[in-house]
Design an enzyme around this catalytic site. Structure first.
Site, PDB file in Angstrom:
ATOM      1  N   GLY A  46      50.471  58.143  56.474  1.00 12.58           N
ATOM      2  CA  GLY A  46      50.271  59.216  55.507  1.00 12.58           C
ATOM      3  C   GLY A  46      50.105  58.611  54.112  1.00 12.58           C
ATOM      4  N   THR A  47      50.873  57.572  53.860  1.00 13.33           N
ATOM      5  CA  THR A  47      50.809  56.911  52.546  1.00 13.33           C
ATOM      6  C   THR A  47      49.392  56.393  52.283  1.00 13.33           C
ATOM      7  OG1 THR A  47      53.126  56.250  52.706  1.00 13.33           O
ATOM      8  CG2 THR A  47      51.745  54.969  51.200  1.00 13.33           C
ATOM      9  N   THR A 104      39.049  47.528  62.082  1.00 14.09           N
ATOM     10  CA  THR A 104      38.958  47.908  63.493  1.00 14.09           C
ATOM     11  C   THR A 104      39.974  49.008  63.780  1.00 14.09           C
ATOM     12  OG1 THR A 104      38.321  45.642  63.973  1.00 14.09           O
ATOM     13  CG2 THR A 104      39.011  46.988  65.851  1.00 14.09           C
ATOM     14  N   GLN A 118      54.122  67.050  55.638  1.00 11.10           N
ATOM     15  CA  GLN A 118      55.255  67.819  56.187  1.00 11.10           C
ATOM     16  C   GLN A 118      54.807  69.092  56.909  1.00 11.10           C
ATOM     17  OE1 GLN A 118      58.366  66.918  56.520  1.00 11.10           O
ATOM     18  NE2 GLN A 118      58.319  65.062  55.289  1.00 11.10           N
ATOM     19  N   HIS A 144      53.874  60.372  62.757  1.00 16.67           N
ATOM     20  CA  HIS A 144      55.287  60.296  63.164  1.00 16.67           C
ATOM     21  C   HIS A 144      56.104  61.510  62.712  1.00 16.67           C
ATOM     22  CE1 HIS A 144      57.314  58.745  59.346  1.00 16.67           C
ATOM     23  NE2 HIS A 144      56.044  58.539  59.042  1.00 16.67           N
ATOM     24  N   ASN A 164      58.774  67.498  50.737  1.00 15.72           N
ATOM     25  CA  ASN A 164      59.586  66.821  51.746  1.00 15.72           C
ATOM     26  C   ASN A 164      61.081  66.938  51.484  1.00 15.72           C
ATOM     27  OD1 ASN A 164      58.286  65.041  49.648  1.00 15.72           O
ATOM     28  ND2 ASN A 164      59.953  63.706  50.267  1.00 15.72           N
ATOM     29  N   CYS A 196      61.846  57.465  51.915  1.00 19.52           N
ATOM     30  CA  CYS A 196      61.477  56.334  51.082  1.00 19.52           C
ATOM     31  C   CYS A 196      62.498  56.066  49.973  1.00 19.52           C
ATOM     32  CB  CYS A 196      60.099  56.587  50.488  1.00 19.52           C
ATOM     33  SG  CYS A 196      58.975  57.243  51.704  1.00 19.52           S
TER      34      CYS A 196
HETATM   35  N1  PLP Z   1      53.962  62.480  52.040  1.00 16.98           N
HETATM   36  C1  PLP Z   1      55.069  63.162  52.362  1.00 16.98           C
HETATM   37  C2  PLP Z   1      55.263  64.546  51.839  1.00 16.98           C
HETATM   38  C3  PLP Z   1      56.043  62.585  53.192  1.00 16.98           C
HETATM   39  O1  PLP Z   1      57.147  63.268  53.507  1.00 16.98           O
HETATM   40  C4  PLP Z   1      55.832  61.269  53.668  1.00 16.98           C
HETATM   41  C5  PLP Z   1      56.868  60.573  54.496  1.00 16.98           C
HETATM   42  O2  PLP Z   1      58.065  60.678  54.232  1.00 16.98           O
HETATM   43  C6  PLP Z   1      54.645  60.602  53.323  1.00 16.98           C
HETATM   44  C7  PLP Z   1      53.728  61.253  52.505  1.00 16.98           C
HETATM   45  C8  PLP Z   1      54.343  59.233  53.814  1.00 16.98           C
HETATM   46  O3  PLP Z   1      53.953  59.215  55.161  1.00 16.98           O
HETATM   47  P1  PLP Z   1      54.017  57.867  55.993  1.00 16.98           P
HETATM   48  O4  PLP Z   1      55.455  57.625  56.338  1.00 16.98           O
HETATM   49  O5  PLP Z   1      53.178  58.100  57.210  1.00 16.98           O
HETATM   50  O6  PLP Z   1      53.446  56.788  55.143  1.00 16.98           O
END
Ligand code: PLP
Length: 378
Positions: free
Chosen positions: A67-68, A234, A176, A198, A148, A321
């Protein structure tokens, strides 16, 4: 162990593990020979499944490593695309003060490099309440769909409507939300949307960026032409297959699951309100059904987590995080929560593995945990 941190990550679903194993032998989906064509057909299946489930075209689905990464590509890539196109809003970003670090940090980096950043203010409920910054063109406006920490669902439709009037592309961090409630990318009208496998029972280290054909974000990493050149490298076919399987299962049960976890969430909230004096509920509707964020006066979040952990109960203070560093949450700060109160916060997030037994265990221990934390806190 009673696990109350589903917003941080969820156990992988069996369907996702099976899909991953089934596709684990896939080789290079970009190759023209037989094994490449086989990998490509598995990847196409995953892409089509995602497109069908999220209301977009297959070409709009970009597989990423997280997601990041999806957020970074959207924020930096749309900003760069506006500069190259000399769009009227180039050089300006509109965002909120409650974004996850995956959006907050790339925006901060753009600011450090000269971008002008304006904010949509949130109120005490944790929802965006002021929209004026959208009335001037920007390279992009970025607002998360659900927060989140508090679970607060943001008025994305309104943001899209308002931004459309000035031709500003909108990115939403839907990490989320995706997998928990129906999402239709085409109807929502955002330019880009980020999701993470995940969070709905897929593998960790796998994400999604949905990106309209135009304006498309420029790539952040340079390389080959995979994933429309937006995310070169890839492709991890097995993880894409697992993501698609998890998404299908998660969405199929989402309505029932939302009602089930909301009942547990309400039970926890009512118990805390009735039995633990000095507690402040920070989750206000509209909110994700499995989220409950609470601050307890005269406590600190780290002690609360440790005391619960000793009892086999796992909860967090906020985002995964930030875990391990008890500092004022930027989300609670934006909501106007006083620092001393904010530091004593816990986030309970419920998901597919949550049972009534987990909830009973939590409620049986929570009052004594708060009392002990208050003794230590003084
Ligand atoms: N954005 C939100 C709102 C999240 O809650 C999270 C993960 O905690 C992320 C982005 C990041 O996702 P990822 O863990 O797949 O990098």
């Amino acid at each position: 162990m009673a696990y109350f941190d589903h917003a941080a990550t969820q156990p992988m679903r069996r369907s996702a593990v099976e899909a991953w194993v089934a596709a684990s032998g896939a080789l290079n989906s970009g190759a023209q020979y037989a094994s490449g064509r086989h990998a490509r057909s598995l990847l196409d299946d995953a892409r089509e499944t995602v497109a069908e489930l999220l209301g977009c075209e297959p070409i709009e689905v970009i597989f990423t490593s997280s997601g990041t990464e999806a957020d970074n590509i959207a924020v930096q890539g749309l900003y760069a695309a506006a500069a190259v196109a000399e769009a009227p809003g180039a050089g300006r970003v509109v965002t909120t003060r409650i974004e996850h670090s995956a959006v907050k940090e790339p925006v901060a980096a753009l600011h450090a490099a000269g971008a002008h950043v304006d904010f949509l203010d949130v109120g005490r409920s944790g929802h965006v309440e002021r929209f004026d910054a959208l009335d001037t063109p920007a390279a992009l406006a970025t607002c998360m769909w659900a927060n989140n920490e508090t679970g607060a669902i943001q008025p994305i439709t309104k943001i899209v409507e308002r931004a459309r009037a000035t031709g500003t592309p909108v990115h939403t961090d839907a990490v989320q939300v995706v997998g928990k409630q129906p999402v239709n990318f085409a109807e929502l009208g955002v330019t880009t949307l980020a999701a993470s496998a995940h969070k709905f029972g897929g593998p960790r280290g796998t994400g999604l960026l949905l990106a309209q054909r135009t304006p498309a974000p420029l790539p952040v990493m340079r390389g080959g032409g995979q994933e429309r050149g937006i995310r070169p490298g890839t492709v991890d076919v097995a993880s894409a297959s697992a993501l698609a399987a998890a998404l299908r299962e998660s969405l199929a049960e989402s309505a029932e699951e939302a009602a089930r976890v909301a009942r547990f969430r309400d039970q926890i909230r009512e118990y805390i309100t009735d039995h633990i004096p000095g507690s402040v509920i920070n989750t206000t509707e509209p909110a994700l059904p499995g989220h409950l964020h609470v601050s307890f006066e005269r406590t600190d979040g780290d002690s609360l987590i440790l005391l619960l952990d000793q009892l086999g109960i796992e909860a967090a203070t906020g985002s995964a995080c930030n875990a391990g560093v008890n500092r004022m949450s930027h989300v609670l700060e934006a909501m106007g929560v006083e620092e001393s109160l904010a530091l004593g916060s816990l986030r309970f997030t419920l998901g597919p593995t949550t049972t009534q037994g987990d909830v009973d265990k939590l409620l049986a221990h929570l009052p004594e945990v708060i009392e002990r934390a208050r003794l230590v806190h003084g």
